[in-house]
Design an enzyme around this catalytic site. Structure first.
Site, PDB file in Angstrom:
ATOM      1  N   SER A 139       0.827  -1.206   0.000  1.00  0.00           N
ATOM      2  CA  SER A 139       0.000   0.000   0.000  1.00  0.00           C
ATOM      3  C   SER A 139       0.858   1.251   0.000  1.00  0.00           C
ATOM      4  O   SER A 139       1.969   1.259   0.539  1.00  0.00           O
ATOM      5  CB  SER A 139      -0.898   0.010   1.242  1.00  0.00           C
ATOM      6  OG  SER A 139      -1.496   1.273   1.423  1.00  0.00           O
ATOM      7  N   TYR A 162      -2.268  -0.106   9.999  1.00  0.00           N
ATOM      8  CA  TYR A 162      -2.445  -0.690   8.668  1.00  0.00           C
ATOM      9  C   TYR A 162      -1.151  -0.593   7.867  1.00  0.00           C
ATOM     10  O   TYR A 162      -0.681  -1.577   7.281  1.00  0.00           O
ATOM     11  CB  TYR A 162      -3.582   0.026   7.942  1.00  0.00           C
ATOM     12  CG  TYR A 162      -3.714  -0.345   6.486  1.00  0.00           C
ATOM     13  CD1 TYR A 162      -4.086  -1.628   6.106  1.00  0.00           C
ATOM     14  CD2 TYR A 162      -3.457   0.589   5.482  1.00  0.00           C
ATOM     15  CE1 TYR A 162      -4.201  -1.982   4.770  1.00  0.00           C
ATOM     16  CE2 TYR A 162      -3.578   0.250   4.143  1.00  0.00           C
ATOM     17  CZ  TYR A 162      -3.942  -1.031   3.789  1.00  0.00           C
ATOM     18  OH  TYR A 162      -4.053  -1.371   2.466  1.00  0.00           O
TER      19      TYR A 162
END
Length: 362
Positions: free
Chosen positions: A149, A174
């Site tokens: 990501s 995350y």
């Protein structure tokens, strides 16, 4: 150097299908491949409305009826090691695309346990299964492709973000789990010679996307007559990437695995790579919202006289968010000849038309 892989007649495991990106990838594979087997693997959790995942799965099952490729759906979590091992033992995938993960920056602040389970334990299970796919001289996994990501760049001030940048300061759990995935993959590539490629996705959007993403949740709020909050007072730039561009990038990467080679010490040089996939043209958030509003009116989702100004509220930054994401995707272009090309007008138009059909005509 990349080792070319013909995906035809291979067994391909896609975890996280029927998630947003996974479903679009599987649909593309079903359409284009001349034969083989695709395994979709997902737990259909309720992080967002499961009906959307069931809808995507129905599209996949319909497409599979017209395809020369066999499709199998396995319901379960990649954190279930026994199930992952069973899938690998039964189907012996040659290509693995790991898209299963608990997504969302803000959700990770209040729900850390699900990130540890899916993004760390789950990914470890996939790596272990890939490792043991070579046991007793078996051909095993030719290429592991996995989702990272843009969040790993944290609060980096230098833009555009390059895969050469140091990414040791995540600003969300995350992001930390995604950086951990890259480290684990590198370790397994080095120790067990597993060809692996990580892809850092930049703000993916499109039809039947994730309802927690801004463009989607903003649409739902506007339809209900609610006010949308625009973070950092609109002073955000995002490298929005349309889902078809993401799928094209994944597909090309799947077909080219890092070459296996030994170093001067006789040990494997890790067949490992990481790439950015981003639009390459960061858009101002207010411009993006204006385009979304225009396309929602054009598609008939909202009336022509809708009072947008009356339904906007400028607010401060949210914890875990970053003001700018901007991908340097030159390495992807150099190694795979691909550069994202779909602009926000085209992408948001497709989303608005899908939204009208799904929610208002379905």
């Amino acid at each position: 150097m990349k080792k070319k892989i013909d995906l035809n007649n291979k067994t391909i495991l896609v975890t996280g299908s029927p998630g947003f990106i996974g479903a679009n990838l599987v649909l593309r594979l079903l359409k284009e491949l001349a034969g083989g087997t695709i395994i979709s693997f997902d737990n259909l959790n309720d992080y967002y409305d499961p009906k959307l995942k069931e809808y995507r799965l129905s599209l996949i099952e319909e497409a599979a009826k017209r395809s020369q490729v066999k499709h199998v759906f396995v319901k379960g979590s990649i954190a279930d090691k026994a199930l992952v091992d069973r899938v690998f033992a039964e189907y012996k995938p040659g290509i693995v695309v790991n898209l299963a993960a608990q997504a969302g920056v803000r959700y990770s602040i209040d729900h850390p346990d699900v990130y540890m389970e899916s993004n760390l334990i789950g990914f470890y299970n996939i790596l272990e299964a890939c490792r043991h796919s070579y046991d007793e001289g078996a051909a095993g996994v030719e290429h592991l492709v996995y989702a990272s990501s843009s969040s790993v760049y944290g609060g980096n001030k230098k833009v555009p973000f390059s895969t050469d940048d140091k990414v040791d300061n995540p600003v969300s759990l995350y992001a930390a789990t995604k950086k951990s995935n890259e480290l684990l993959a590198h370790c397994y590539s080095k120790l067990y010679n597993i060809p692996s490629t990580g892809l850092r996705f930049f703000t993916v959007y499109g039809p039947a996307g994730r309802p927690d993403m801004f463009y989607y949740s903003a649409t739902q709020k506007l339809v209900r007559g609610e006010t949308i909050s625009i973070f950092n007072y609109g002073n955000c730039k995002r490298d929005f990437t349309y889902v078809d561009d993401i799928v094209e990038g994944i597909l090309r990467v799947m077909k080219g695995a890092p070459e296996k080679a030994n170093g001067e010490d006789g040990l494997p040089v890790p067949p490992y790579a990481v790439y950015n996939i981003g639009g390459g043209t960061p858009e101002n958030l207010l411009d993006y919202i204006s385009t979304l509003q225009e396309e929602l009116v054009r598609a008939g989702v909202l009336p022509k006289d809708y009072d947008f100004e009356g339904h906007r509220k400028l607010v401060g930054m949210q914890p875990g968010d970053v003001p700018v994401t901007y991908a340097d995707s030159r390495a992807l272009e150099e190694d795979y000849g691909f550069k994202p090309s779909i602009g926000i007008r085209q992408g948001l138009r497709a989303f608005a038309e899908w939204y009208k059909a799904y929610y208002m005509e379905g």
